[in-house]
Design a protein around this motif. Structure first.
Motif, PDB file in Angstrom:
ATOM      1  N   ALA A   1       0.798  -1.225   0.000  1.00  0.00           N
ATOM      2  CA  ALA A   1       0.000   0.000   0.000  1.00  0.00           C
ATOM      3  C   ALA A   1       0.835   1.281   0.000  1.00  0.00           C
ATOM      4  O   ALA A   1       0.501   2.225  -0.719  1.00  0.00           O
ATOM      5  CB  ALA A   1      -0.963  -0.010   1.195  1.00  0.00           C
ATOM      6  N   PRO A   2       1.944   1.365   0.784  1.00  0.00           N
ATOM      7  CA  PRO A   2       2.713   2.616   0.792  1.00  0.00           C
ATOM      8  C   PRO A   2       3.341   2.962  -0.560  1.00  0.00           C
ATOM      9  O   PRO A   2       3.730   4.118  -0.785  1.00  0.00           O
ATOM     10  CB  PRO A   2       3.799   2.357   1.846  1.00  0.00           C
ATOM     11  CG  PRO A   2       3.239   1.275   2.709  1.00  0.00           C
ATOM     12  CD  PRO A   2       2.456   0.409   1.770  1.00  0.00           C
ATOM     13  N   PHE A   3       3.449   1.973  -1.417  1.00  0.00           N
ATOM     14  CA  PHE A   3       4.099   2.208  -2.709  1.00  0.00           C
ATOM     15  C   PHE A   3       3.078   2.286  -3.840  1.00  0.00           C
ATOM     16  O   PHE A   3       3.449   2.353  -5.014  1.00  0.00           O
ATOM     17  CB  PHE A   3       5.125   1.103  -2.978  1.00  0.00           C
ATOM     18  CG  PHE A   3       6.123   0.953  -1.854  1.00  0.00           C
ATOM     19  CD1 PHE A   3       7.118   1.897  -1.664  1.00  0.00           C
ATOM     20  CD2 PHE A   3       6.034  -0.105  -0.954  1.00  0.00           C
ATOM     21  CE1 PHE A   3       8.022   1.788  -0.613  1.00  0.00           C
ATOM     22  CE2 PHE A   3       6.927  -0.232   0.096  1.00  0.00           C
ATOM     23  CZ  PHE A   3       7.922   0.720   0.263  1.00  0.00           C
TER      24      PHE A   3
ATOM     25  N   ALA B   1      -6.220  10.429  -5.264  1.00  0.00           N
ATOM     26  CA  ALA B   1      -6.607  11.843  -5.232  1.00  0.00           C
ATOM     27  C   ALA B   1      -5.518  12.765  -5.755  1.00  0.00           C
ATOM     28  O   ALA B   1      -5.802  13.813  -6.340  1.00  0.00           O
ATOM     29  CB  ALA B   1      -6.982  12.247  -3.815  1.00  0.00           C
ATOM     30  N   THR B   2      -4.243  12.382  -5.563  1.00  0.00           N
ATOM     31  CA  THR B   2      -3.142  13.273  -5.941  1.00  0.00           C
ATOM     32  C   THR B   2      -2.266  12.729  -7.055  1.00  0.00           C
ATOM     33  O   THR B   2      -1.512  13.485  -7.675  1.00  0.00           O
ATOM     34  CB  THR B   2      -2.247  13.548  -4.715  1.00  0.00           C
ATOM     35  OG1 THR B   2      -1.648  12.309  -4.277  1.00  0.00           O
ATOM     36  CG2 THR B   2      -3.060  14.143  -3.574  1.00  0.00           C
ATOM     37  N   GLY B   3      -2.336  11.412  -7.278  1.00  0.00           N
ATOM     38  CA  GLY B   3      -1.475  10.806  -8.285  1.00  0.00           C
ATOM     39  C   GLY B   3      -0.043  10.633  -7.823  1.00  0.00           C
ATOM     40  O   GLY B   3       0.846  10.318  -8.615  1.00  0.00           O
ATOM     41  N   THR B   4       0.200  10.840  -6.506  1.00  0.00           N
ATOM     42  CA  THR B   4       1.546  10.728  -5.937  1.00  0.00           C
ATOM     43  C   THR B   4       1.684   9.417  -5.175  1.00  0.00           C
ATOM     44  O   THR B   4       0.727   8.951  -4.552  1.00  0.00           O
ATOM     45  CB  THR B   4       1.815  11.905  -4.973  1.00  0.00           C
ATOM     46  OG1 THR B   4       1.578  13.135  -5.650  1.00  0.00           O
ATOM     47  CG2 THR B   4       3.252  11.878  -4.467  1.00  0.00           C
ATOM     48  N   MET B   5       2.896   8.833  -5.219  1.00  0.00           N
ATOM     49  CA  MET B   5       3.125   7.622  -4.431  1.00  0.00           C
ATOM     50  C   MET B   5       2.893   7.928  -2.956  1.00  0.00           C
ATOM     51  O   MET B   5       3.352   8.969  -2.451  1.00  0.00           O
ATOM     52  CB  MET B   5       4.539   7.091  -4.647  1.00  0.00           C
ATOM     53  CG  MET B   5       4.809   5.768  -3.926  1.00  0.00           C
ATOM     54  SD  MET B   5       6.494   5.155  -4.144  1.00  0.00           S
ATOM     55  CE  MET B   5       6.481   4.740  -5.889  1.00  0.00           C
ATOM     56  N   ALA B   6       2.207   7.041  -2.264  1.00  0.00           N
ATOM     57  CA  ALA B   6       1.765   7.293  -0.892  1.00  0.00           C
ATOM     58  C   ALA B   6       2.913   7.670   0.041  1.00  0.00           C
ATOM     59  O   ALA B   6       2.803   8.625   0.814  1.00  0.00           O
ATOM     60  CB  ALA B   6       1.028   6.072  -0.361  1.00  0.00           C
ATOM     61  N   ILE B   7       4.013   6.950  -0.025  1.00  0.00           N
ATOM     62  CA  ILE B   7       5.100   7.204   0.920  1.00  0.00           C
ATOM     63  C   ILE B   7       5.762   8.551   0.675  1.00  0.00           C
ATOM     64  O   ILE B   7       6.259   9.201   1.599  1.00  0.00           O
ATOM     65  CB  ILE B   7       6.143   6.066   0.875  1.00  0.00           C
ATOM     66  CG1 ILE B   7       7.032   6.129   2.128  1.00  0.00           C
ATOM     67  CG2 ILE B   7       6.953   6.112  -0.420  1.00  0.00           C
ATOM     68  CD1 ILE B   7       7.847   4.900   2.353  1.00  0.00           C
TER      69      ILE B   7
END
Length: 439
Positions: free
Chosen positions: A228-230, A235-241
């Motif tokens: 999940a962190p990767f 909502a932002t299109g950014t990798m979670a971490i």
């Protein structure tokens, strides 16, 4: 098995380890249903959360057995999963659940670094022995309270905060039966007394409607929460971490989760160790470093798997009380978690009322060290008292330990004994004070 796990050397048998493992599993099996329910509120698909919960618990419990060889089971921690769901995801700053799992991953990495540097073990060694004993006693009361509250024998009350529940309800009847069976069998020194009490109470609960029969069978697993962190925040299109570092407020949550994990495990390990005979007369835990390494890695693994932070479960004390002494019991627990990833409805039949007796008896057993505390010395007695009542009354092991640490340091200061306070006790006490103020 006997050679690798040192079963005979520790005065146990394979049968004891199996019974102890099953007892612990049944006492903590509620997490299979509860954790997915909480995480699903945050947006994690229920089936994915259930799969992550079961496999995360299985992997880290087996790792603890193989590496540390101690009867300590691990699973997604209650409390931290609520912070992830209701504060991080549904409160402020209201992040996507993948970002919340990235926060958990970072917390696990930080706490693992602290362990590898020796800081976590050093703080444990710096705690006065009276406080260590008090932690185990407080957790014993906490475990008993969990059992009584979950069964409805203790209920909320507007006038008195807590009150005695209605003993005529089906849930209370089952709980009373579970306590009676556990106490009678314990009195007769029957092996597997706590496990038998859970099984008997579950069977009794079927016609009373307390042990619900499965309405549907789900044999599937869903691994979509893994890594999940990767994954990308929709909502932002950014990798979670990466997004964690873009929101500095989230780093405060890393600190908060770290404090909870750091001291919850410390208290749990001491409490279970007292039941499992791997704590000496000074309150020192045998092979503590390997235990802490696995537990710290588990927090990071929980974030990676999308299961929330995985931590050592205090319900392990029920298995230790039932005879578990080695990591062999962990193999039983790990296998059970994998099996029930496919058969979760069966776990749903084991109600909190059915496990009440086991938890109450474990609480009684953990009170045995109360006479060893030096009650005639206020610098030890009051911090011990603050810890013992703080853990169950605030429903938090971390809070209770914090009360004990802070009161100990304050009393020592006013006794003019500042030089006797170890530097690490200062560090831990200041960290607790900061946590209480900020959170």
């Amino acid at each position: 098995m006997d050679t690798f796990f040192k079963v005979s050397q520790r005065g146990s048998t394979v049968a004891n380890e199996v019974v102890g493992g099953l007892t612990t599993f049944l006492a903590m099996a509620y997490i299979i249903a509860v954790n997915p329910a909480i995480l699903s509120d945050a947006g994690v698909p229920f089936d994915a959360a259930l799969t992550a919960t079961c496999f995360g618990a299985a992997i880290m419990t087996i790792a603890m057995g193989l590496i540390a060889n101690k009867p300590l089971a691990l699973a997604s921690g209650m409390g931290i999963n609520a912070i992830v769901a209701y504060t991080l995801c549904l409160g402020a700053p209201a992040v996507d659940w993948r970002v919340a799992m990235a926060v958990v991953l970072l917390e696990g990495i930080v706490i693992l670094v602290l362990v590898l540097c020796g800081l976590r073990k050093a703080i444990m060694d710096a705690i006065p022995v009276n406080l260590r004993r008090a932690i185990g006693i407080g957790i014993g009361l906490f475990i008993a309270f969990i059992g009584l509250k979950g069964s409805g024998l203790v209920v909320p009350n507007d006038s008195t905060i807590l009150a005695f529940g209605d003993v005529t309800t089906p849930a209370s009847v089952v709980a009373i039966i579970s306590i009676a069976v556990a106490v009678v069998l314990q009195t007769r020194h029957v092996k597997g007394a706590l496990l038998i009490s859970i099984i008997v109470a579950t069977i009794v609960g079927i016609p009373l409607g307390v042990s619900p029969m499965p309405s549907a069978w789900n044999f599937g697993v869903d691994f979509s929460a893994f890594a999940a962190p990767f994954q990308t925040d929709p909502a932002t299109g950014t990798m979670a971490i990466i997004e964690v570092f873009m929101q500095p407020l989230l780093l405060l949550f890393v600190f908060s989760l770290l404090m909870s994990d750091f001291f919850d495990t410390m208290g749990t390990v001491v409490a279970v160790g007292q039941q499992g005979d791997f704590v000496d007369e000074n309150g020192d835990v045998e092979d503590i470093q390997s235990i802490l390494v696995v537990d710290s890695a588990a927090a990071a693994v929980g974030g990676i798997m999308g299961a929330s932070s995985i931590t050592t479960f205090v319900e392990s004390a029920s298995g230790a009380a039932a005879g578990a002494r080695t990591g062999l019991s962990n193999m039983v627990i790990g296998i059970a978690f994998v099996v029930f990833a496919f058969l979760s409805p069966i776990v749903g039949m084991v109600s909190s009322s059915a496990t009440c007796g086991a938890l109450v008896v474990v609480g009684y057993l953990m009170m045995s060290d109360i006479g060893l505390i030096e009650w005639d010395k206020i610098e030890f007695a009051f911090p011990a008292f603050a810890t013992i009542i703080g853990i169950p009354l605030t429903y938090s092991i971390t809070n209770g330990i914090g009360f004990g640490f802070i009161s100990y340091v304050v009393i020592m200061i006013f006794q003019g004994r500042i030089k006797e306070i170890s530097p690490l006790m200062w560090v831990a006490t200041i960290a607790f004070a900061v946590m209480f103020v900020l959170m």
